[in-house]
Design a protein around this motif. Sequence first.
Motif, PDB file in Angstrom:
ATOM      1  N   ILE A 115     -15.991   1.315   0.858  1.00 29.90           N
ATOM      2  CA  ILE A 115     -14.831   0.609   0.294  1.00 29.90           C
ATOM      3  C   ILE A 115     -13.873   1.605  -0.359  1.00 29.90           C
ATOM      4  O   ILE A 115     -12.655   1.512  -0.184  1.00 29.90           O
ATOM      5  N   ARG A 116     -14.385   2.577  -1.085  1.00 26.72           N
ATOM      6  CA  ARG A 116     -13.516   3.593  -1.694  1.00 26.72           C
ATOM      7  C   ARG A 116     -12.721   4.349  -0.617  1.00 26.72           C
ATOM      8  O   ARG A 116     -11.523   4.611  -0.786  1.00 26.72           O
ATOM      9  N   ASP A 117     -13.387   4.707   0.477  1.00 24.88           N
ATOM     10  CA  ASP A 117     -12.702   5.399   1.580  1.00 24.88           C
ATOM     11  C   ASP A 117     -11.612   4.517   2.180  1.00 24.88           C
ATOM     12  O   ASP A 117     -10.520   4.992   2.488  1.00 24.88           O
ATOM     13  N   GLU A 173     -20.493   0.478   9.098  1.00 19.21           N
ATOM     14  CA  GLU A 173     -20.053   1.496   8.132  1.00 19.21           C
ATOM     15  C   GLU A 173     -18.536   1.569   7.964  1.00 19.21           C
ATOM     16  O   GLU A 173     -18.008   2.594   7.528  1.00 19.21           O
ATOM     17  N   LYS A 174     -17.816   0.477   8.293  1.00 15.43           N
ATOM     18  CA  LYS A 174     -16.359   0.444   8.130  1.00 15.43           C
ATOM     19  C   LYS A 174     -15.937  -0.904   7.565  1.00 15.43           C
ATOM     20  O   LYS A 174     -16.560  -1.925   7.852  1.00 15.43           O
ATOM     21  N   ASN A 204     -24.423   2.498   1.456  1.00 10.70           N
ATOM     22  CA  ASN A 204     -23.246   3.245   1.002  1.00 10.70           C
ATOM     23  C   ASN A 204     -21.992   2.372   0.933  1.00 10.70           C
ATOM     24  O   ASN A 204     -20.879   2.872   1.052  1.00 10.70           O
ATOM     25  N   TYR A 205     -22.159   1.081   0.685  1.00 15.63           N
ATOM     26  CA  TYR A 205     -21.033   0.154   0.719  1.00 15.63           C
ATOM     27  C   TYR A 205     -19.934   0.529  -0.278  1.00 15.63           C
ATOM     28  O   TYR A 205     -18.743   0.371   0.009  1.00 15.63           O
ATOM     29  N   LEU A 213      -4.069   2.500  -2.156  1.00 12.69           N
ATOM     30  CA  LEU A 213      -3.853   2.456  -3.600  1.00 12.69           C
ATOM     31  C   LEU A 213      -2.707   3.377  -4.004  1.00 12.69           C
ATOM     32  O   LEU A 213      -2.472   4.406  -3.376  1.00 12.69           O
ATOM     33  N   THR A 214      -2.024   3.034  -5.073  1.00 13.27           N
ATOM     34  CA  THR A 214      -0.959   3.885  -5.598  1.00 13.27           C
ATOM     35  C   THR A 214      -1.542   5.199  -6.117  1.00 13.27           C
ATOM     36  O   THR A 214      -1.010   6.266  -5.854  1.00 13.27           O
TER      37      THR A 214
END
Length: 106
Positions: free
Chosen positions: A8-10, A75-76, A3-4, A16-17
């Motif tokens: 990264i999205r989390d 996972e972080k 689930n990489y 992010l703006t």
Amino acid sequence: PDNYQQVIRDYLRNRLTDPTAALLDFKAGPTQMYQKEAAFRGLQFGWAVCVMVNDKNTQGAYTGFDPAVYFIRNEKVVAANGGPGDGPIGTQFARRQCKELGYEVP
């Protein structure tokens, strides 16, 4: 980790703006990697992923793709080079690490 991309999205959600409109292009990894300690960056290790990140600025326009490398453990995201909020030193590290991971940043 399987689930990489979601990890990264989390991680980027609060950095992010406009997280819902940001473009993430996953280029290489995950691959186990060590980053040697340097004057401006500490020793890092984990599963490294090269991502090209295109965020929007405060006026709503895309800023262009910037390289970033994220280190994942348990996972972080535990370390990042390049990407939103990181300066020219982080971008240099990201370019070099992306190349090491198999992607040559144009």
